[in-house]
Design a protein around this motif. Structure first.
Motif, short mmCIF file in Angstrom:
data_model
loop_
_atom_site.label_atom_id
_atom_site.label_comp_id
_atom_site.label_asym_id
_atom_site.label_seq_id
_atom_site.Cartn_x
_atom_site.Cartn_y
_atom_site.Cartn_z
N GLY A 117 0.82 -1.21 0.00
CA GLY A 117 0.00 0.00 0.00
C GLY A 117 0.85 1.26 0.00
N TYR A 118 0.17 2.39 0.16
CA TYR A 118 0.83 3.70 0.13
C TYR A 118 0.41 4.49 1.36
CZ TYR A 118 2.18 2.64 -4.61
OH TYR A 118 2.74 2.04 -5.70
N ASP A 119 1.35 5.23 1.91
CA ASP A 119 1.10 6.12 3.05
C ASP A 119 1.56 7.52 2.71
OD1 ASP A 119 0.12 4.11 4.72
OD2 ASP A 119 2.06 3.76 5.70
N LYS A 120 1.03 8.48 3.44
CA LYS A 120 1.49 9.87 3.38
C LYS A 120 1.43 10.47 1.97
CE LYS A 120 4.50 8.93 7.26
NZ LYS A 120 5.89 8.76 7.70
N LEU A 121 0.38 10.16 1.23
CA LEU A 121 0.21 10.70 -0.12
C LEU A 121 -0.11 12.19 -0.02
CD1 LEU A 121 -0.19 10.46 -3.19
CD2 LEU A 121 -2.53 9.70 -2.73
N ARG A 122 0.67 13.00 -0.73
CA ARG A 122 0.48 14.45 -0.72
C ARG A 122 0.52 15.00 -2.14
NH1 ARG A 122 -0.86 12.93 3.38
NH2 ARG A 122 -0.17 13.47 5.46
N PHE A 123 -0.47 15.86 -2.44
CA PHE A 123 -0.51 16.57 -3.71
C PHE A 123 0.08 17.95 -3.44
CE2 PHE A 123 -4.50 13.90 -3.87
CZ PHE A 123 -3.92 12.88 -4.60
N ILE A 124 1.33 18.15 -3.76
CA ILE A 124 2.08 19.33 -3.33
C ILE A 124 1.92 20.50 -4.28
CG2 ILE A 124 4.44 20.15 -2.87
CD1 ILE A 124 4.98 17.12 -2.06
N ARG A 125 1.90 20.22 -5.58
CA ARG A 125 1.82 21.27 -6.59
C ARG A 125 1.01 20.73 -7.75
NH1 ARG A 125 6.61 22.52 -6.21
NH2 ARG A 125 6.45 24.65 -5.53
N PRO A 126 0.21 21.57 -8.40
CA PRO A 126 -0.62 21.07 -9.51
C PRO A 126 0.22 20.71 -10.73
CG PRO A 126 -0.81 23.45 -9.36
CD PRO A 126 -0.01 23.01 -8.16
N VAL A 127 -0.31 19.78 -11.49
CA VAL A 127 0.25 19.41 -12.78
C VAL A 127 -0.76 19.85 -13.83
CG1 VAL A 127 0.94 17.48 -14.28
CG2 VAL A 127 1.57 17.48 -11.84
N PHE A 128 -0.28 20.52 -14.87
CA PHE A 128 -1.14 21.07 -15.90
C PHE A 128 -1.01 20.27 -17.19
CE2 PHE A 128 0.34 24.62 -13.21
CZ PHE A 128 -0.87 25.03 -12.68
N ILE A 129 -2.00 20.45 -18.07
CA ILE A 129 -1.94 19.86 -19.40
C ILE A 129 -0.65 20.35 -20.07
CG2 ILE A 129 -3.02 19.79 -21.69
CD1 ILE A 129 -5.73 20.20 -20.19
N GLY A 130 0.12 19.42 -20.60
CA GLY A 130 1.38 19.77 -21.25
C GLY A 130 2.60 19.65 -20.36
N ASP A 131 2.41 19.49 -19.06
CA ASP A 131 3.55 19.29 -18.16
C ASP A 131 4.11 17.89 -18.37
OD1 ASP A 131 3.37 21.79 -17.01
OD2 ASP A 131 2.60 21.08 -15.07
N THR A 132 5.41 17.77 -18.25
CA THR A 132 6.09 16.48 -18.34
C THR A 132 6.57 16.09 -16.95
OG1 THR A 132 6.76 16.87 -20.62
CG2 THR A 132 8.00 15.20 -19.38
N ILE A 133 6.12 14.93 -16.50
CA ILE A 133 6.50 14.47 -15.16
C ILE A 133 7.56 13.38 -15.23
CG2 ILE A 133 4.31 15.13 -14.09
CD1 ILE A 133 3.51 12.13 -14.17
#
Length: 153
Positions: free
Chosen positions: A83-99
């Protein structure tokens, strides 16, 4: 590819990184359809112009799913995801962003219930093309120890 990696084989501090993947409008539309999350933050370009971000943002759960999928490059029959713990969405990702994803082996410890197994904790970090951290989570894996089930000691 399949390779058995046992608890003892994991080294704290080891790092692995992925190549990039660009997030598209299609990704967002498909994820909205799969999850039922059609909130305007993801789907309404005109409404988003009135927000601080001024554009649509990818679902956090989409970035989590894609990021985790990017790290899945090896089948390890000696371990499975717990499983996963401590999931955080820190900064938005936009259309066209490369992760890109960086995985850092954070810790490992014996299983309190199973002496033949141990937990390995990886910190999963998703970055955008500007090297800004967008998402972080701890991935727990339950791994077989060597010397059990006919493995080498």
């Amino acid at each position: 590819m399949e390779k058995a990696i046992y608890y003892e084989d994991y080294e704290i501090g080891s790092v692995r990184e992925t190549t990039g993947r660009t997030i598209t409008e299609t990704d967002i539309v498909l994820h909205a359809g799969q999850t039922g999350d059609f909130f305007p933050h993801h789907m309404d370009a005109e409404w988003c112009k009135t927000t601080d971000f001024r554009q649509r943002i990818a679902h956090g759960t989409l970035i989590f799913s894609v990021g985790v999928g990017m790290t899945a490059t090896l089948i390890n029959p000696a371990a499975f995801s717990y499983g996963y713990d401590k999931l955080r969405f820190i900064r938005p990702v936009f259309i066209g962003d490369t992760i890109k994803v960086k995985v850092v082996l954070k810790e490992k410890y014996d299983s309190p219930k199973h002496p033949d197994k141990g937990f390995v904790v990886e910190n999963v970090q998703v970055y955008n093309q500007k090297e800004e951290l967008c998402l972080a989570a701890d991935h727990l894996m339950l791994c077989d120890k060597k010397g059990f089930y006919g493995t080498e000691a």
